[in-house]
Design a protein around this motif. Sequence first.
Motif, PDB file in Angstrom:
ATOM      1  N   GLU A   1     -39.999 -30.046  20.015  1.00 24.81           N
ATOM      2  CA  GLU A   1     -40.741 -28.978  20.691  1.00 24.81           C
ATOM      3  C   GLU A   1     -42.170 -28.891  20.150  1.00 24.81           C
ATOM      4  O   GLU A   1     -42.451 -29.328  19.036  1.00 24.81           O
ATOM      5  CB  GLU A   1     -40.031 -27.626  20.490  1.00 24.81           C
TER       6      GLU A   1
ATOM      7  N   THR B   1     -46.194 -24.015  17.723  1.00 25.84           N
ATOM      8  CA  THR B   1     -47.000 -22.878  18.168  1.00 25.84           C
ATOM      9  C   THR B   1     -47.132 -21.776  17.118  1.00 25.84           C
ATOM     10  O   THR B   1     -47.929 -20.852  17.308  1.00 25.84           O
ATOM     11  CB  THR B   1     -46.389 -22.248  19.429  1.00 25.84           C
TER      12      THR B   1
ATOM     13  N   TYR C   1     -37.584 -18.043  21.776  1.00 23.38           N
ATOM     14  CA  TYR C   1     -37.571 -18.492  20.384  1.00 23.38           C
ATOM     15  C   TYR C   1     -36.466 -17.823  19.567  1.00 23.38           C
ATOM     16  O   TYR C   1     -36.352 -18.084  18.363  1.00 23.38           O
ATOM     17  CB  TYR C   1     -38.909 -18.198  19.715  1.00 23.38           C
TER      18      TYR C   1
ATOM     19  N   ASP D   1     -37.778 -24.597  15.428  1.00 20.41           N
ATOM     20  CA  ASP D   1     -38.158 -25.673  16.348  1.00 20.41           C
ATOM     21  C   ASP D   1     -39.638 -25.653  16.706  1.00 20.41           C
ATOM     22  O   ASP D   1     -40.207 -26.692  17.057  1.00 20.41           O
ATOM     23  CB  ASP D   1     -37.345 -25.575  17.645  1.00 20.41           C
ATOM     24  N   TYR D   2     -40.259 -24.479  16.627  1.00 18.47           N
ATOM     25  CA  TYR D   2     -41.630 -24.317  17.111  1.00 18.47           C
ATOM     26  C   TYR D   2     -42.632 -24.005  15.996  1.00 18.47           C
ATOM     27  O   TYR D   2     -43.787 -23.695  16.288  1.00 18.47           O
ATOM     28  CB  TYR D   2     -41.680 -23.168  18.128  1.00 18.47           C
TER      29      TYR D   2
END
Length: 334
Positions: A68, A71, A139, A145-146
């Motif tokens: 992913e 962010t 999320y 993952d991010y």
Amino acid sequence: MPAHVVQPGETLWQIAQRYHTSVQEIIEANHIQQPSFINPGTILTISSRQIEISNLYLPPQNSRPRTEPITHVVIHFISNAGSNPRNPYNVQDIYRIFLNSGVSSHYLIGRNGEVYRLVGENRVAYHAGRGSLPGFPAYENRLNDYSIGIELMAIGTREEMLPFFPAETYEFISPSDIGYTDAQYRSLNLLLDEIIRRHPAIVRDRQHIVGHDEYATGRRTDPGSLFDWSRVRVIGQYVHTVRRGETLWGIAQRYGTSVNAIASWNNLNPNAVLKIGQRVLIPIKRRKTGYVVQPGDSLWKISKKFGISINALASANKLSQTAPLQPGQILTIP
């Protein structure tokens, strides 16, 4: 780090411009109490804009390949105080905590600002766990993952450490080992500079750079109340567009901040003439935070360190302005 000899008539703003740094970083690196005047001949340490990172990789089983986009950044604290309260920051001991528990983080920042890479950014580190973020429902329980995880070697308040070790253990911890250091804030900001250059999807604001306690509310307490978010360079709550006749002083009064704070955030001369239509970042108003009193501290010294009045500091802690302080005492910084 380079050194600079102050010349007659030279200002901190001019020196910051020369070395591509900020006035605030020079003040913090040199513990300057009166930034309005620096004696000619004074030798200043100039913080490097580059950061050295030592590789201390965890084994592959402590992470997995990333699929992913990145962010977010999540800030944590870690120590070995539960097992060794008198020496809680041995890097090998902390490495073994990660290794034995199966968790991980991408970076680790030591007390002197040293930075270690534990997991490559192309892999998912196991640092955030279960939780949720307002505005990012997808999320939930998946922030790993991010995100990139950054651990700082630090210890919170007694209450914040209760999930990790008994209250009695806290008595053996030196006051100088509680909270965060100036060097850590400097390294954290430089590390964020580099991370955001590589991952422009990370917006430099408090919705994308978060504390573990904000994601795992009620489950985790790090980085805790002793972490001063106002020292992390993130986009302010406001972007102000300059109108005809406006000055930095007038804008500072409007938003309840200072001319120097706005100038530092925007890399401006405090006496600069603003242009109509110019966009100016307004620093986030300081949230209440905690500070651990160190040997030799006084209310005056602490008020200067945080850029607040001694009256405001004394009032927030229900103290007289001449009250003696004890090492290890925790003060509220308004």
